[in-house]
Design an enzyme around this catalytic site. Structure first.
Site, mmCIF file in Angstrom:
data_model
loop_
_atom_site.group_PDB
_atom_site.id
_atom_site.type_symbol
_atom_site.label_atom_id
_atom_site.label_comp_id
_atom_site.label_asym_id
_atom_site.label_seq_id
_atom_site.Cartn_x
_atom_site.Cartn_y
_atom_site.Cartn_z
ATOM 1 N N LEU A 23 38.397 39.142 40.748
ATOM 2 C CA LEU A 23 37.554 38.813 41.895
ATOM 3 C C LEU A 23 36.914 37.452 41.644
ATOM 4 O O LEU A 23 36.562 37.130 40.500
ATOM 5 C CB LEU A 23 36.465 39.877 42.070
ATOM 6 C CG LEU A 23 36.988 41.275 42.424
ATOM 7 C CD1 LEU A 23 35.854 42.295 42.413
ATOM 8 C CD2 LEU A 23 37.688 41.269 43.787
ATOM 9 N N GLU A 33 28.069 46.578 45.403
ATOM 10 C CA GLU A 33 29.210 46.360 46.291
ATOM 11 C C GLU A 33 30.391 47.189 45.792
ATOM 12 O O GLU A 33 31.123 47.780 46.582
ATOM 13 C CB GLU A 33 29.535 44.862 46.329
ATOM 14 C CG GLU A 33 30.202 44.386 47.615
ATOM 15 C CD GLU A 33 31.668 44.717 47.696
ATOM 16 O OE1 GLU A 33 32.152 44.993 48.812
ATOM 17 O OE2 GLU A 33 32.346 44.705 46.661
HETATM 18 N N1 LIG Z 1 38.188 40.660 47.148
HETATM 19 C C1 LIG Z 1 38.866 41.766 47.335
HETATM 20 O O1 LIG Z 1 38.438 42.659 48.095
HETATM 21 C C2 LIG Z 1 40.194 41.948 46.656
HETATM 22 C C3 LIG Z 1 41.013 43.065 46.953
HETATM 23 C C4 LIG Z 1 42.234 43.170 46.304
HETATM 24 C C5 LIG Z 1 42.641 42.196 45.407
HETATM 25 N N2 LIG Z 1 41.836 41.145 45.162
HETATM 26 C C6 LIG Z 1 42.245 40.068 44.252
HETATM 27 O O2 LIG Z 1 43.458 39.545 44.763
HETATM 28 C C7 LIG Z 1 44.337 39.219 43.672
HETATM 29 C C8 LIG Z 1 45.579 40.110 43.733
HETATM 30 O O3 LIG Z 1 46.145 40.050 45.024
HETATM 31 P P1 LIG Z 1 47.516 39.287 45.344
HETATM 32 O O4 LIG Z 1 47.533 39.004 46.796
HETATM 33 O O5 LIG Z 1 47.678 38.158 44.396
HETATM 34 O O6 LIG Z 1 48.614 40.359 44.934
HETATM 35 P P2 LIG Z 1 48.946 41.849 45.433
HETATM 36 O O7 LIG Z 1 49.191 41.888 46.894
HETATM 37 O O8 LIG Z 1 47.963 42.806 44.889
HETATM 38 O O9 LIG Z 1 50.299 42.082 44.633
HETATM 39 C C9 LIG Z 1 51.434 41.300 44.959
HETATM 40 C C10 LIG Z 1 52.637 42.082 44.560
HETATM 41 O O10 LIG Z 1 52.594 43.376 45.171
HETATM 42 C C11 LIG Z 1 53.892 43.741 45.610
HETATM 43 N N3 LIG Z 1 53.861 43.804 47.059
HETATM 44 C C12 LIG Z 1 52.963 43.220 47.918
HETATM 45 N N4 LIG Z 1 53.248 43.548 49.183
HETATM 46 C C13 LIG Z 1 54.327 44.338 49.122
HETATM 47 C C14 LIG Z 1 55.111 45.007 50.099
HETATM 48 N N5 LIG Z 1 54.832 44.933 51.417
HETATM 49 N N6 LIG Z 1 56.179 45.741 49.694
HETATM 50 C C15 LIG Z 1 56.472 45.850 48.388
HETATM 51 N N7 LIG Z 1 55.778 45.241 47.403
HETATM 52 C C16 LIG Z 1 54.721 44.499 47.779
HETATM 53 C C17 LIG Z 1 54.822 42.698 45.075
HETATM 54 O O11 LIG Z 1 55.137 43.151 43.765
HETATM 55 P P3 LIG Z 1 56.521 42.826 42.997
HETATM 56 O O12 LIG Z 1 56.411 41.379 42.625
HETATM 57 O O13 LIG Z 1 56.471 43.767 41.829
HETATM 58 O O14 LIG Z 1 57.614 43.117 43.955
HETATM 59 C C18 LIG Z 1 53.945 41.459 45.014
HETATM 60 O O15 LIG Z 1 54.378 40.476 44.093
HETATM 61 C C19 LIG Z 1 43.517 39.435 42.416
HETATM 62 O O16 LIG Z 1 42.832 38.233 42.125
HETATM 63 C C20 LIG Z 1 42.529 40.511 42.840
HETATM 64 O O17 LIG Z 1 41.353 40.503 42.043
HETATM 65 C C21 LIG Z 1 40.626 40.999 45.754
#
Ligand SMILES: NC(=O)c1ccc[n+]([C@@H]2O[C@H](COP(=O)([O-])OP(=O)(O)OC[C@H]3O[C@@H](n4cnc5c(N)ncnc54)[C@H](OP(=O)(O)O)[C@@H]3O)[C@@H](O)[C@H]2O)c1
Length: 190
Positions: A23, A33
């Site tokens: 985060l 939160e």
């Molecule tokens: N502020 C908040 O409320 C909040 C909430 C969540 C996360 N975050 C932050 O966001 C970051 C992570 O999020 P991100 O966007 O980088 O990654 P993410 O969406 O969590 O993960 C991405 C991976 O998920 C898989 N994926 C995503 N959509 C898919 C779909 N429709 N079908 C199949 N697989 C799917 C794929 O994995 P594969 O590569 O294995 O295929 C993709 O590479 C971190 O920094 C975390 O702390 C913040």
């Protein structure tokens, strides 16, 4: 079966949600939160059932190992690459529709209550573009931090801001000198 898809996210003013796999405000710890996130996602509306959390692979691995799976919730991880659920996850799905179909299988249909999508970026985008009835629970963090992962814009012709919502605190919150507020949006049914 048609269900409300609930998404829950905390965002910076520039719509940033993450930085370097964590985060953006990681070092500040917004514990209240976090408790709000736990309460909203964990509390089923039907006694004896559990809510589901659906998340991308990176979001799963951004949760500290000792807190995985998120307790008292059915954890589904999305990945196109993984062949089996990462250790501790309950289910793996290769795409979002498969994750929703899983909920209607004999195994889960009687257990599942609410569906919560908890990130990350592309998963939120897919839900925001879906046709289902949707709610977005957004924590607006009113201070900017460095971000490398973003929430798509909330389209006002698709989502309307609700004046309030049961269980969601009103007004400006403050923790460790950081101001934030809770908002709830609902998709406009056409
Ligand atoms: N502020 C908040 O409320 C909040 C909430 C969540 C996360 N975050 C932050 O966001 C970051 C992570 O999020 P991100 O966007 O980088 O990654 P993410 O969406 O969590 O993960 C991405 C991976 O998920 C898989 N994926 C995503 N959509 C898919 C779909 N429709 N079908 C199949 N697989 C799917 C794929 O994995 P594969 O590569 O294995 O295929 C993709 O590479 C971190 O920094 C975390 O702390 C913040």
């Amino acid at each position: 079966m048609s269900r409300i898809l609930n998404s829950i996210v905390a965002v910076c003013p520039d719509m940033g949600i993450g930085n370097k796999g964590q985060l953006p405000w990681h070092s500040k710890r917004l514990n209240n939160e976090l408790r709000y996130f736990q309460r909203m996602t964990m509390t089923p509306s039907i006694e004896g059932r559990q809510n589901v959390v659906i998340m991308g692979r990176s979001t799963w691995f951004s949760i500290p190992a000792q807190n995985r799976p998120l307790k008292n919730r059915i954890n589904i991880v999305l990945s196109r690459q993984l062949k089996e659920p990462p250790e501790g996850a309950h289910h793996l799905a290769p795409d979002f529709s498969s994750a929703l179909r899983l909920l209607d299988t004999a195994d889960l249909a009687e257990q599942v209550d609410q569906v919560w999508i908890i990130g990350g970026s592309s998963v939120f985008k897919e839900v925001m573009e879906a046709q289902d009835q949707r709610r977005l629970f957004v924590t607006q963090v009113l201070q900017q931090f460095d971000c490398d992962t973003f929430l798509p814009p909330i389209n006002p012709s698709i989502f309307r801001l609700l004046p309030g919502f049961p269980g969601v605190p009103e007004g400006i919150q403050e923790e460790n000198g950081i101001l934030y507020k809770y908002e709830v949006y609902e998709s406009i049914q056409t």
